[in-house]
Design a protein around this motif. Structure first.
Motif, PDB file in Angstrom:
ATOM      1  N   LEU A  69       0.813  -1.215   0.000  1.00  0.00           N
ATOM      2  CA  LEU A  69       0.000   0.000   0.000  1.00  0.00           C
ATOM      3  C   LEU A  69       0.849   1.268   0.000  1.00  0.00           C
ATOM      4  CD1 LEU A  69      -2.610  -1.161   2.655  1.00  0.00           C
ATOM      5  CD2 LEU A  69      -2.858  -1.206   0.168  1.00  0.00           C
ATOM      6  N   ARG A  70       2.154   1.117   0.013  1.00  0.00           N
ATOM      7  CA  ARG A  70       3.070   2.259   0.114  1.00  0.00           C
ATOM      8  C   ARG A  70       2.784   3.292  -0.975  1.00  0.00           C
ATOM      9  NH1 ARG A  70       9.100   0.813   0.921  1.00  0.00           N
ATOM     10  NH2 ARG A  70       8.123   0.121   2.833  1.00  0.00           N
ATOM     11  N   GLY A  71       2.650   4.566  -0.556  1.00  0.00           N
ATOM     12  CA  GLY A  71       2.404   5.663  -1.478  1.00  0.00           C
ATOM     13  C   GLY A  71       0.949   5.876  -1.826  1.00  0.00           C
ATOM     14  N   LYS A  72       0.055   5.056  -1.318  1.00  0.00           N
ATOM     15  CA  LYS A  72      -1.374   5.171  -1.631  1.00  0.00           C
ATOM     16  C   LYS A  72      -2.123   5.819  -0.475  1.00  0.00           C
ATOM     17  CE  LYS A  72      -1.247   1.190  -4.658  1.00  0.00           C
ATOM     18  NZ  LYS A  72      -1.690  -0.184  -4.865  1.00  0.00           N
ATOM     19  N   THR A  73      -3.170   6.578  -0.811  1.00  0.00           N
ATOM     20  CA  THR A  73      -3.989   7.270   0.185  1.00  0.00           C
ATOM     21  C   THR A  73      -5.417   6.749   0.108  1.00  0.00           C
ATOM     22  OG1 THR A  73      -2.618   9.241  -0.014  1.00  0.00           O
ATOM     23  CG2 THR A  73      -4.801   9.533   0.963  1.00  0.00           C
ATOM     24  N   PHE A  74      -6.028   6.563   1.270  1.00  0.00           N
ATOM     25  CA  PHE A  74      -7.384   6.024   1.367  1.00  0.00           C
ATOM     26  C   PHE A  74      -8.160   6.777   2.440  1.00  0.00           C
ATOM     27  CE2 PHE A  74      -4.471   2.601   0.293  1.00  0.00           C
ATOM     28  CZ  PHE A  74      -5.076   1.995  -0.784  1.00  0.00           C
ATOM     29  N   THR A  75      -9.491   6.701   2.352  1.00  0.00           N
ATOM     30  CA  THR A  75     -10.353   7.065   3.472  1.00  0.00           C
ATOM     31  C   THR A  75     -10.532   5.780   4.259  1.00  0.00           C
ATOM     32  OG1 THR A  75     -11.478   8.755   2.193  1.00  0.00           O
ATOM     33  CG2 THR A  75     -12.606   7.956   4.164  1.00  0.00           C
ATOM     34  N   ALA A  76     -10.346   5.857   5.571  1.00  0.00           N
ATOM     35  CA  ALA A  76     -10.346   4.633   6.367  1.00  0.00           C
ATOM     36  C   ALA A  76     -10.954   4.861   7.737  1.00  0.00           C
ATOM     37  CB  ALA A  76      -8.916   4.130   6.526  1.00  0.00           C
ATOM     38  N   VAL A  86      -1.850   2.918  15.884  1.00  0.00           N
ATOM     39  CA  VAL A  86      -2.958   2.445  15.050  1.00  0.00           C
ATOM     40  C   VAL A  86      -2.850   0.923  14.951  1.00  0.00           C
ATOM     41  CG1 VAL A  86      -4.025   2.574  12.784  1.00  0.00           C
ATOM     42  CG2 VAL A  86      -2.976   4.618  13.780  1.00  0.00           C
ATOM     43  N   ARG A  87      -3.886   0.208  15.429  1.00  0.00           N
ATOM     44  CA  ARG A  87      -3.814  -1.255  15.456  1.00  0.00           C
ATOM     45  C   ARG A  87      -4.691  -1.940  14.421  1.00  0.00           C
ATOM     46  NH1 ARG A  87      -8.047  -3.951  18.976  1.00  0.00           N
ATOM     47  NH2 ARG A  87      -9.296  -2.238  19.758  1.00  0.00           N
ATOM     48  N   GLU A  88      -5.777  -1.294  14.002  1.00  0.00           N
ATOM     49  CA  GLU A  88      -6.654  -1.872  12.974  1.00  0.00           C
ATOM     50  C   GLU A  88      -7.083  -0.778  12.020  1.00  0.00           C
ATOM     51  OE1 GLU A  88      -9.683  -5.003  13.831  1.00  0.00           O
ATOM     52  OE2 GLU A  88      -9.245  -4.413  15.904  1.00  0.00           O
ATOM     53  N   VAL A  89      -7.105  -1.113  10.733  1.00  0.00           N
ATOM     54  CA  VAL A  89      -7.501  -0.166   9.698  1.00  0.00           C
ATOM     55  C   VAL A  89      -8.452  -0.872   8.748  1.00  0.00           C
ATOM     56  CG1 VAL A  89      -6.704   1.298   7.795  1.00  0.00           C
ATOM     57  CG2 VAL A  89      -5.272   1.025   9.832  1.00  0.00           C
ATOM     58  N   TRP A  90      -9.536  -0.192   8.410  1.00  0.00           N
ATOM     59  CA  TRP A  90     -10.468  -0.670   7.396  1.00  0.00           C
ATOM     60  C   TRP A  90     -10.472   0.358   6.272  1.00  0.00           C
ATOM     61  CZ3 TRP A  90     -11.379  -0.960  12.572  1.00  0.00           C
ATOM     62  CH2 TRP A  90     -11.716  -2.212  13.100  1.00  0.00           C
ATOM     63  N   LEU A  91      -9.982  -0.011   5.089  1.00  0.00           N
ATOM     64  CA  LEU A  91     -10.036   0.871   3.931  1.00  0.00           C
ATOM     65  C   LEU A  91     -11.475   0.868   3.436  1.00  0.00           C
ATOM     66  CD1 LEU A  91      -6.768  -0.298   2.151  1.00  0.00           C
ATOM     67  CD2 LEU A  91      -7.072   1.490   3.890  1.00  0.00           C
ATOM     68  N   LEU A  92     -12.063   2.039   3.244  1.00  0.00           N
ATOM     69  CA  LEU A  92     -13.492   2.150   2.969  1.00  0.00           C
ATOM     70  C   LEU A  92     -13.805   2.222   1.484  1.00  0.00           C
ATOM     71  CD1 LEU A  92     -14.465   4.748   5.710  1.00  0.00           C
ATOM     72  CD2 LEU A  92     -14.546   2.254   5.843  1.00  0.00           C
ATOM     73  N   THR A  93     -14.950   1.663   1.125  1.00  0.00           N
ATOM     74  CA  THR A  93     -15.493   1.848  -0.220  1.00  0.00           C
ATOM     75  C   THR A  93     -16.091   3.250  -0.271  1.00  0.00           C
ATOM     76  OG1 THR A  93     -17.693   1.051   0.378  1.00  0.00           O
ATOM     77  CG2 THR A  93     -16.111  -0.620  -0.371  1.00  0.00           C
ATOM     78  N   PRO A  94     -16.349   3.794  -1.463  1.00  0.00           N
ATOM     79  CA  PRO A  94     -16.991   5.117  -1.530  1.00  0.00           C
ATOM     80  C   PRO A  94     -18.328   5.161  -0.783  1.00  0.00           C
ATOM     81  CG  PRO A  94     -16.058   4.553  -3.652  1.00  0.00           C
ATOM     82  CD  PRO A  94     -15.927   3.325  -2.788  1.00  0.00           C
TER      83      PRO A  94
END
Length: 122
Positions: A69-76, A86-94
Motif C-alpha cells: 500500500l506504500r504511497g497510496k492514500t485512502f479514506t479509512a 494504530v492497530r486496525e484499519v479498514w479501507l473504505l469503499t466510496p
C-alpha cells in the motif's frame, strides 16, 4: 447441482456491496491515511506509527500487506491500541465513506427504531 444453477442468477442481481455489509466497532475513528512505509503512515496529515501486528483490511475485507500500500492514500476507519498506535484499519469503499461514522446524537434505539445494525459494541 440444480439448486446452484437456480441461485447463481439471483446473486448476480445484487451488487457485491449490498450482499455483504461490514460491521465496524463503535469506537472507530475515520480519517485519510497514506501508507509511507511498512510501519509508518500519515493519518489526517500527521505522521503516525502502526502497532506491531496491525491489521489492514481492504475494501473487500481481505488482509493487505502494508508494503503493498506504500504511497497510496485512502479514506479509512481505524482503531488505536492503549499505546495510541494504530492497530486496525479498514479501507473504505466510496459508499462506506459517505455513511456517517456514528449514529446521530440524541437518537436512541427503541422497539420501533432498532439500533444501527452496522455497528457493534466492543
Amino acid at each position: 447441482m440444480a439448486s446452484c444453477a437456480f441461485l447463481a442468477p439471483a446473486a448476480a442481481l445484487f451488487p457485491l456491496q449490498a450482499q455483504a455489509q461490514r460491521l465496524f466497532p463503535q469506537k472507530v475513528e475515520r480519517g485519510s491515511i497514506t501508507f509511507t512505509g511498512t510501519h509508518d503512515v500519515v493519518l489526517n496529515d500527521k505522521r503516525e506509527r502502526l502497532a506491531p501486528g496491525a491489521i489492514v483490511r481492504t475494501e473487500r475485507n481481505t488482509i493487505a500487506l502494508t508494503g503493498s500500500l506504500r504511497g497510496k492514500t485512502f479514506t479509512a476507519n481505524y482503531l488505536r491500541d492503549p499505546a495510541h498506535l494504530v492497530r486496525e484499519v479498514w479501507l473504505l469503499t466510496p459508499a462506506e465513506a459517505e455513511r456517517p461514522l456514528r449514529p446521530r446524537l440524541g437518537v436512541t434505539a427503541t422497539p420501533d427504531t432498532p439500533a444501527d445494525p452496522l455497528i457493534y459494541r466492543n
